[in-house]
Design a protein around this motif. Structure first.
Motif, mmCIF file in Angstrom:
data_model
loop_
_atom_site.group_PDB
_atom_site.id
_atom_site.type_symbol
_atom_site.label_atom_id
_atom_site.label_comp_id
_atom_site.label_asym_id
_atom_site.label_seq_id
_atom_site.Cartn_x
_atom_site.Cartn_y
_atom_site.Cartn_z
ATOM 1 N N ILE A 67 -5.067 -1.590 6.601
ATOM 2 C CA ILE A 67 -4.734 -2.593 5.582
ATOM 3 C C ILE A 67 -3.904 -3.724 6.183
ATOM 4 C CG2 ILE A 67 -3.322 -2.900 3.502
ATOM 5 C CD1 ILE A 67 -4.502 -0.059 2.682
ATOM 6 N N VAL A 96 0.426 2.297 -3.733
ATOM 7 C CA VAL A 96 -0.896 2.937 -3.767
ATOM 8 C C VAL A 96 -0.825 4.304 -3.099
ATOM 9 C CG1 VAL A 96 -3.344 2.709 -3.202
ATOM 10 C CG2 VAL A 96 -1.998 0.669 -3.726
ATOM 11 N N SER A 152 -6.906 4.470 -7.683
ATOM 12 C CA SER A 152 -6.196 3.968 -6.511
ATOM 13 C C SER A 152 -6.912 4.355 -5.218
ATOM 14 C CB SER A 152 -4.752 4.485 -6.491
ATOM 15 O OG SER A 152 -4.716 5.892 -6.433
ATOM 16 N N TYR A 201 0.829 -1.207 0.000
ATOM 17 C CA TYR A 201 0.000 0.000 0.000
ATOM 18 C C TYR A 201 0.864 1.258 0.000
ATOM 19 C CZ TYR A 201 -2.592 3.918 1.895
ATOM 20 O OH TYR A 201 -3.095 5.174 2.082
ATOM 21 N N THR A 225 -8.319 1.685 -2.440
ATOM 22 C CA THR A 225 -8.062 1.788 -1.005
ATOM 23 C C THR A 225 -9.370 1.733 -0.229
ATOM 24 O OG1 THR A 225 -6.102 3.139 -1.434
ATOM 25 C CG2 THR A 225 -6.984 3.189 0.798
#
Length: 386
Positions: free
Chosen positions: A258, A30, A41, A26, A45
């Motif tokens: 995440i 991202v 993106s 991430y 997320t």
């Protein structure tokens, strides 16, 4: 010297490698915020955050994943719930086994006209459900309590307390810091109105991420502790009434969420049942080993068996300074523990280990019986009278 980590009640270690990998991906590939970007993106997320809410709602049997709120830790979660719900003149019931994450907010609220009663638990940390009734007052609004002690691992009767709350029209708030990811917690079956969780213990995520889950009947009764930008209804300066935006102002810890999601997915694959079985097997092995030493200077605080407990064992050393023992466990044997009062003076008073505290050994998925053997031998050597 090989290091042996026996402080999983503080934070689980190591984490599954998928946790660090997901966070790294991430942050390097991202990096987008959510609700604040109109590009792919950012949408991806947002999907991952939504998936994490779904995983948590499934884990705790919540009615709607939008009622899963992210905070930085369970302490913040409990502060939001207690300070947002309770008003001057309200009365709360709690247990004598609570962590300061519950007690300090209650003491703060006491200065503003909220009163509370501690249900006295037994010397092994257990609680007699019959002791609840005498604590009731006309202005009692809530029971807030831990699911299991962070000091001695004793599990409190959450299901029975939830039923008591349901019968007496009380709100029920549960601190799952020591049980989430190991013991099943069902919000519907246990009549839990607000559940607080942390991501970095049994849920195997990183530090700095936690949250709470509300039943629908709690949403409008809790005044948000923090307000600000949410990326939604930006035309108004009023706090949103809809979930989860009502309680999620400002930029969230997206790498933490995440990472937590990766931990939850790993947990699904391994299953809580296997983790619980492994941790309790190690706990029994440790307790039996300590008892077999037959040393009156080494005492176990709390339960001496594995019924109704977690993989957390506190040891009281009568003839030595425990901080020194903990230091030597690390320095000489590579064994990492936690010593002292564990942010839970009320629990230690109940267990009879206040003010000296205990040395706490807490076991996790990656510990082995070899780790336990080394720990028992180390304690036996370090506590000998010289």
């Amino acid at each position: 010297m090989r290091k042996i980590y026996l402080d999983n009640a503080s934070t689980t270690f190591p984490k599954p490698k998928q946790v660090a990998e997901a966070m790294y991906q991430y942050m390097t590939q991202v990096g987008s915020n959510i609700s604040r970007g109109g590009y792919s993106s950012a949408y991806r997320t947002e999907e991952l955050v939504y998936e994490t809410r779904q995983n948590l709602a499934e884990l705790f049997n919540a009615t709607d994943c939008k009622n899963v709120i992210f905070t930085k830790n369970i302490t913040e979660s409990l502060n939001v719930i207690l300070k947002g719900f309770l008003k001057p003149g309200d009365h709360v019931i709690t247990s004598s086994m609570e962590h300061n994450a519950v007690m300090r907010p209650l003491v703060q609220l006491q200065e503003k006209g909220v009163s509370f009663t501690r249900v006295p638990c037994n010397v092994d940390g257990t609680m007699d459900i019959k002791k609840l009734e005498p604590c009731l007052q006309q202005n009692t609004k809530m029971i807030v309590m831990t699911n299991a002690s962070n000091v001695c691992g004793t599990v409190l009767p959450i299901k029975e307390v939830g039923r008591f709350c349901h019968e007496h029209d009380l709100k029920f708030v549960v601190d799952t810091a020591q049980t989430a990811g190991v013991n099943a917690v069902d919000m519907q079956e246990m009549y839990i109105d607000a559940l607080a969780f942390t991501g970095h213990k049994g849920l195997l995520g990183p530090q700095g991420i936690g949250g709470f889950i509300l039943q629908e009947n709690m949403i409008d009764k809790i005044e948000p502790l923090i307000s600000g930008g949410t990326g939604s209804i930006s035309h108004t300066e009023q706090v949103p009434h809809f979930m989860p935006d009502r309680f999620e102002a400002g930029t969230m810890n997206l790498p933490g969420i995440i990472g937590l999601n990766a931990g939850l997915n790993w947990l699904k694959d391994i299953t809580m049942e296997k983790i619980k079985e492994h941790e309790l097997n190690l706990t029994k092995y440790f307790i039996d080993g300590i008892i077999s030493l037959d040393d009156e200077n080494i005492q176990i605080a709390g339960k001496k068996d594995i019924s109704g407990r977690m993989g957390v064992v506190s040891v009281f050393i009568k003839n030595k300074e425990m901080a020194q023992i903990a230091y030597e466990l690390d320095e000489k044997y590579g064994i990492m523990t936690r010593v002292g009062l564990h942010c839970a003076p009320s629990a230690h008073k109940t267990l009879g280990t206040y003010p000296k505290g205990t040395i706490r050994f807490s076991f996790g998925w990656w510990n082995t019986k070899e780790d336990i053997d080394i720990a028992i031998d180390a304690l036996a050597n370090l506590t000998k009278d010289k």
